[in-house]
Design an enzyme around this catalytic site. Structure first.
Site, mmCIF file in Angstrom:
data_model
loop_
_atom_site.group_PDB
_atom_site.id
_atom_site.type_symbol
_atom_site.label_atom_id
_atom_site.label_comp_id
_atom_site.label_asym_id
_atom_site.label_seq_id
_atom_site.Cartn_x
_atom_site.Cartn_y
_atom_site.Cartn_z
ATOM 1 N N ARG A 60 97.734 -17.719 -77.628
ATOM 2 C CA ARG A 60 96.482 -18.149 -76.986
ATOM 3 C C ARG A 60 95.459 -17.002 -77.025
ATOM 4 N NH1 ARG A 60 99.561 -21.498 -77.112
ATOM 5 N NH2 ARG A 60 98.206 -21.931 -78.862
ATOM 6 N N ASN A 97 89.422 -21.647 -66.301
ATOM 7 C CA ASN A 97 89.853 -21.317 -67.658
ATOM 8 C C ASN A 97 90.237 -19.849 -67.767
ATOM 9 O OD1 ASN A 97 89.179 -23.918 -68.170
ATOM 10 N ND2 ASN A 97 87.250 -23.449 -69.202
ATOM 11 N N HIS A 114 91.992 -18.583 -62.150
ATOM 12 C CA HIS A 114 93.357 -18.704 -62.674
ATOM 13 C C HIS A 114 93.742 -17.542 -63.589
ATOM 14 C CE1 HIS A 114 93.515 -23.337 -61.840
ATOM 15 N NE2 HIS A 114 93.598 -22.604 -60.758
ATOM 16 N N CYS A 125 103.967 -2.054 -60.527
ATOM 17 C CA CYS A 125 102.933 -1.218 -59.885
ATOM 18 C C CYS A 125 101.650 -2.003 -59.587
ATOM 19 C CB CYS A 125 102.627 0.016 -60.737
ATOM 20 S SG CYS A 125 101.750 -0.332 -62.276
ATOM 21 N N CYS A 141 104.968 -0.729 -69.192
ATOM 22 C CA CYS A 141 103.656 -0.659 -68.549
ATOM 23 C C CYS A 141 103.065 0.726 -68.792
ATOM 24 C CB CYS A 141 103.804 -0.915 -67.045
ATOM 25 S SG CYS A 141 102.285 -0.533 -66.130
ATOM 26 N N THR A 183 86.766 -30.884 -65.810
ATOM 27 C CA THR A 183 88.032 -30.680 -65.108
ATOM 28 C C THR A 183 88.564 -32.018 -64.613
ATOM 29 O OG1 THR A 183 89.145 -29.545 -63.273
ATOM 30 C CG2 THR A 183 86.789 -30.004 -62.966
ATOM 31 N N ALA A 227 80.547 -31.731 -72.474
ATOM 32 C CA ALA A 227 79.841 -30.634 -71.816
ATOM 33 C C ALA A 227 78.624 -30.158 -72.614
ATOM 34 C CB ALA A 227 80.815 -29.472 -71.595
HETATM 35 N N1 APR Z 1 83.372 -31.923 -72.153
HETATM 36 C C1 APR Z 1 83.646 -32.045 -70.837
HETATM 37 N N2 APR Z 1 84.841 -32.452 -70.380
HETATM 38 C C2 APR Z 1 85.789 -32.739 -71.291
HETATM 39 C C3 APR Z 1 85.576 -32.618 -72.679
HETATM 40 C C4 APR Z 1 84.292 -32.208 -73.110
HETATM 41 N N3 APR Z 1 83.980 -32.064 -74.400
HETATM 42 N N4 APR Z 1 86.735 -32.960 -73.315
HETATM 43 C C5 APR Z 1 87.634 -33.275 -72.357
HETATM 44 N N5 APR Z 1 87.064 -33.148 -71.144
HETATM 45 C C6 APR Z 1 87.652 -33.355 -69.819
HETATM 46 C C7 APR Z 1 88.796 -34.358 -69.777
HETATM 47 O O1 APR Z 1 88.296 -35.703 -69.644
HETATM 48 C C8 APR Z 1 89.569 -33.902 -68.540
HETATM 49 O O2 APR Z 1 89.072 -34.551 -67.382
HETATM 50 O O3 APR Z 1 88.236 -32.144 -69.414
HETATM 51 C C9 APR Z 1 89.231 -32.404 -68.449
HETATM 52 C C10 APR Z 1 90.394 -31.491 -68.754
HETATM 53 O O4 APR Z 1 91.363 -31.643 -67.758
HETATM 54 P P1 APR Z 1 92.676 -30.740 -67.729
HETATM 55 O O5 APR Z 1 93.267 -30.689 -69.090
HETATM 56 O O6 APR Z 1 93.518 -31.237 -66.617
HETATM 57 O O7 APR Z 1 92.120 -29.269 -67.409
HETATM 58 P P2 APR Z 1 91.743 -28.607 -66.029
HETATM 59 O O8 APR Z 1 91.168 -29.600 -65.075
HETATM 60 O O9 APR Z 1 90.932 -27.402 -66.338
HETATM 61 O O10 APR Z 1 93.171 -28.138 -65.490
HETATM 62 C C11 APR Z 1 93.226 -27.424 -64.275
HETATM 63 O O11 APR Z 1 95.584 -27.034 -64.503
HETATM 64 O O12 APR Z 1 97.294 -26.568 -65.986
HETATM 65 C C12 APR Z 1 96.497 -26.060 -64.986
HETATM 66 O O13 APR Z 1 95.905 -23.830 -64.559
HETATM 67 C C13 APR Z 1 95.692 -24.882 -65.473
HETATM 68 O O14 APR Z 1 93.389 -24.313 -65.093
HETATM 69 C C14 APR Z 1 94.264 -25.380 -65.401
HETATM 70 C C15 APR Z 1 94.330 -26.412 -64.297
#
Ligand code: APR
Length: 241
Positions: A60, A97, A114, A125, A141, A183, A227
């Site tokens: 990643r 993210n 996160h 440490c 480390c 999200t 987005a």
């Molecule tokens: N623009 C905006 N939103 C989008 C796009 C796009 N181009 N493509 C996908 N999405 C949306 C999806 O519809 C979904 O609702 O992004 C969202 C992604 O959701 P997740 O994969 O669940 O990601 P996130 O909400 O960031 O996850 C939260 O979960 O696994 C843990 O720690 C990890 O930070 C992460 C947390």
């Protein structure tokens, strides 16, 4: 009397980086780059197979060199600059993210709740180290020089407490505008941020940007777009009438 928006809090999730080529977590049938999330994003998964988990985050981290901020990251950085120049109020960008696309776009007041891919943390440490390259369970480390096994990705895994929650809470309680971008709203505490802003007593206006809106009735404005175009529309809607 008209309400003049002042303090702006933005929450981003994996969706904002999707158009840069970074996979989201939950759009691929529960797998994250071929792994069950719990195997690579939990303390138990790391204890079970640290080599696999380091390898996963090494990939990643390496991927960051092949991706770039997209129009949404750039528009948020421009919005922050404009907000500050116009002295419109506080601006805070909270991201779930672990990529570095917001800072590469120029965002400044940024919380990585996160953690960050480009950092490792020593469990002996507690030093947090900038780490652009790969690591293995044998990597010692550089701060405490204890033999290997003490370094882990500086990622907040399931069951762990996110970073800078006080800063986030303070901003949410003072927010006049809140916007959740990309999200799924499934992971707490971030999933509760909209509710906190809604109940802060400041008539906070709530926006959501997501091509597949989450369907809660919390949001005043739902921009059902990716987005890249959704943030531009959000910025338009913030312009004083
Ligand atoms: N623009 C905006 N939103 C989008 C796009 C796009 N181009 N493509 C996908 N999405 C949306 C999806 O519809 C979904 O609702 O992004 C969202 C992604 O959701 P997740 O994969 O669940 O990601 P996130 O909400 O960031 O996850 C939260 O979960 O696994 C843990 O720690 C990890 O930070 C992460 C947390």
């Amino acid at each position: 009397m008209t309400h003049t928006p002042q303090n702006l809090v933005i929450l981003t999730g994996a969706g904002i980086s999707a158009e840069s080529g970074i996979s989201t977590f939950r759009d691929a049938g529960g797998l994250w780059e071929g792994h069950h999330i719990e195997d690579v994003a939990s303390p138990r998964g790391f204890a079970r197979d640290p080599a696999l988990v380091h390898h996963f985050y090494n990939l990643r981290r390496a991927q960051l060199a092949c991706v770039a901020p997209n129009a949404a990251h750039l528009a948020l950085a421009a919005l922050e600059r404009a907000w500050r120049a116009a002295r419109r109020g506080q601006f805070l960008l909270i991201t779930q993210n672990v990529d570095d696309l917001h800072e590469r776009a120029g965002s400044q007041r940024l919380v990585h709740m996160h953690g960050e891919l480009r950092k490792l943390r020593c469990t002996a440490c507690d030093t947090i180290l900038d780490w652009p390259g790969p690591a293995t369970p044998q990597t010692p480390c550089p701060a405490c020089a204890r033999p290997g096994g003490t370094l882990r990705p500086d990622i907040v895994w399931f069951g762990e407490v996110p970073y800078q929650m006080e800063t986030c809470l303070r901003a949410l309680l003072a927010a006049d505008i809140f916007c959740a971008i990309g999200t799924s709203g499934l992971v707490y505490p971030a999933a509760g941020f909209a509710q906190t802003a809604l109940e802060n007593g400041r008539a906070c206006r709530l926006f959501e940007i997501n091509p597949k809106p989450t369907g809660t009735d919390l949001f005043d404005d739902v921009i059902a777009e990716p987005a890249s175009t959704g943030v531009a529309e959000f910025v338009r809607r913030l312009q004083p009438a």
